[in-house]
Design an enzyme around this catalytic site. Structure first.
Site, PDB file in Angstrom:
ATOM      1  N   SER A  77       0.832  -1.198   0.000  1.00 23.26           N
ATOM      2  CA  SER A  77       0.000   0.000   0.000  1.00 23.26           C
ATOM      3  C   SER A  77       0.861   1.240   0.000  1.00 23.26           C
ATOM      4  CB  SER A  77      -0.876   0.012   1.250  1.00 23.26           C
ATOM      5  OG  SER A  77      -0.048   0.189   2.379  1.00 23.26           O
ATOM      6  N   LYS A  78       0.229   2.323  -0.460  1.00 23.84           N
ATOM      7  CA  LYS A  78       0.876   3.630  -0.519  1.00 23.84           C
ATOM      8  C   LYS A  78       1.409   4.048   0.834  1.00 23.84           C
ATOM      9  CE  LYS A  78      -1.454   6.305  -4.015  1.00 23.84           C
ATOM     10  NZ  LYS A  78      -2.501   7.239  -4.284  1.00 23.84           N
ATOM     11  N   ARG A  79       0.655   3.663   1.883  1.00 23.93           N
ATOM     12  CA  ARG A  79       1.010   4.149   3.218  1.00 23.93           C
ATOM     13  C   ARG A  79       2.421   3.721   3.628  1.00 23.93           C
ATOM     14  NH1 ARG A  79      -3.253   1.766   6.041  1.00 23.93           N
ATOM     15  NH2 ARG A  79      -4.339   1.780   4.050  1.00 23.93           N
ATOM     16  N   GLY A 135       5.029   3.137   1.525  1.00 23.66           N
ATOM     17  CA  GLY A 135       6.094   3.481   0.580  1.00 23.66           C
ATOM     18  C   GLY A 135       5.505   3.810  -0.772  1.00 23.66           C
TER      19      GLY A 135
END
Ligand code: GLU
Length: 480
Positions: A253-255, A257
């Site tokens: 997930s974006k969170r 990296g």
């Protein structure tokens, strides 16, 4: 294998996700390995998620990575157009065929009614599915309501009994009971098809032989297989690629990296390293080799070596691979990228030959390309200040005198190389009755302004005699 035709079918949501690049890459590798065709198809049937410039962005990221498609937007082949919003008549026509054959039906349920059904199912802890209220409306009545302008969707008529079975190159045989499948919407109120209808119609129309995509689509596949059966079409071969995971085992997930290919591109990762890294997210060559070029991957890739279990996206591994691929590049190749980066920081006018020698010295020490502009900046301009710790430790009352002795020898030196600068420094140390170390540290501080860097004498050779002497003079003036 004959007539391999595979596709990467992203929705244009704004950027190419690293998971998308993995799907594209595996499709590409499989196509190239089997003399097949790799197709890019844009799945933009969800008009609410449309993003301006997204297609261009996707294509630019794929092109950058070297994962070039043979047919797709801008490379029209016999099966275009390759953008779903330009193919709506295909979906309407095929939906009509299904309705006529009683394999699909019009559903007039309002969003409010569907929401109520949903709430009730949640309250009763039942699985959330359409309750099939409109399934038995006679076709003549349904047609009248459609003609009267009542909003509707078209749903597939999933058989209430039996099961659906298909083969997956990675997962083997998969069997699902029809009873757990929903009467999936195929055509929406806005006249656009859902993904499920469009993907089947297009994969058939474009003669796709192998459907290679992420595991998140596996639950949709039984519905697709039913649609193939409804239409009387042959099934493609399926391959569902393992999930990509964060190091903690959660879904990538974006969170935790960056997930956009362009982020890695701007951060200065080489496409060779990113592609090599991405290839290993689910595949391995079966031995200990880790460094692969795109062509080597084409030569070796096979689904026999793609695993089922999730693949961890480990940034340390990517960094390591980037270092290895930087080392594999020639100075000329690196110069092409490094020069504009230096120019952006205002370092222009340095001769190519000089920069290539700098690159040769630095290339074993850096991880991403911009490191060339942040590591050892003394190669690009004279230091104006001196590392405080180094000065306190290595610059004493007698240092200026010591350096003058070395400078005299350097000034007289005709052949200013790593070997001669070292010999002369050692000769000076002997004359001065001090250890060579006592001279090496202040010379480094004077010539570079810092206490760390590549081998000092190689640095001096690259800087050259004139620059070395100028900097030593400045250091003596400044530090005393
Ligand atoms: N449009 C789907 C996506 O965005 C494609 C899934 C498939 O390959 O069937 O990933």
């Amino acid at each position: 294998m004959d007539n391999v035709r595979v596709r990467f079918a992203p929705s244009p949501t704004g950027y190419l996700h690293v998971g998308g690049l993995r799907t594209a890459l595996y499709n590409y590798l499989f196509a190239k390995r089997n003399n097949g065709t790799f197709i890019l198809r844009i799945e933009d049937t969800d008009q609410s998620r449309k993003v301006e410039g997204a297609v261009e962005n996707l294509i630019s990221s794929l092109t950058w990575a070297g994962v070039e498609f043979d047919e797709g937007p801008g490379k029209e082949g016999a099966f275009g157009p390759y953008v779903q919003s330009q193919r709506l008549h295909h979906y309407w026509w095929q939906t009509q065929q299904l309705v006529d054959a009683d394999k699909a039906y019009c559903c007039f349920c309002t969003p409010e009614r569907l929401e109520k059904v949903r709430e009730q199912q949640i309250a009763e802890k039942k699985s959330i599915t359409y309750d099939r209220l409109c399934r038995e409306i006679p076709q003549t009545e349904a047609r009248k309501r459609v003609e009267a302008g009542e909003p509707y969707v078209v749903r597939m008529k999933v058989p209430l009994e039996g099961e659906v079975t298909f083969d997956d190159m990675i997962r083997g045989t998969v069997t699902i009971a029809n009873a757990i499948l929903d009467d999936q919407v195929l055509l929406k109120t806005d006249g656009y098809p859902t993904y499920h209808l469009a993907v089947v119609v297009d994969d058939h129309a474009m003669q796709i032989s192998h459907v290679i995509r992420g595991e998140e689509w596996l639950p949709s596949t039984p519905k697709h297989v039913l649609l193939y059966q409804f239409f009387g079409w042959d099934l493609p071969v399926f391959a569902h690629l393992p999930l990509l995971l964060n190091p903690d085992g959660s879904k990538l997930s974006k969170r935790q990296g960056d997930v956009a290919v362009e982020d890695y591109r701007t951060k200065g990762y080489l496409k060779e390293a990113l592609v090599n890294f991405i290839a290993f997210l689910g595949w391995n060559p079966g031995d200990t080799r880790e460094i692969f070029s795109l062509q080597e991957l084409v030569n070796e890739f096979s689904f026999e070596r793609v695993g089922k279990s999730g693949a961890v996206f480990n940034i340390d591994k990517l960094n390591w691979l980037n270092q290895q691929h930087i080392r594999l590049k020639t100075e000329d190749e690196l110069l092409v990228t490094v020069k504009p980066m230096l120019a952006e920081k205002g370092w222009t006018g340095l001769p190519d030959d000089y920069l290539k020698r700098v690159i040769a010295l630095l290339k074993d020490r850096i991880t991403v390309m911009p490191d060339f502009t942040t590591e050892c900046t003394f190669f690009y301009e004279d230091p104006k200040s001196f590392d405080e710790k180094g000065r306190a430790k290595n610059w004493g009352a007698d240092t200026a005198g010591h350096l003058s002795v070395i400078m005299e020898k350097y000034a007289a030196c005709e052949d200013f190389t790593a070997a001669t600068t070292e010999q002369l420094l050692r000769a000076a140390a002997e004359e001065l009755h001090v250890s060579a170390g006592k001279l090496i540290h202040p010379v480094r501080l004077a010539a570079t302004g810092v206490s760390l860097g590549p081998s000092l004498f190689h640095v001096l050779e690259v800087l050259g005699k004139e620059t070395t002497l100028r900097r030593m003079t400045y250091a003596i003036e400044t530090l005393g």
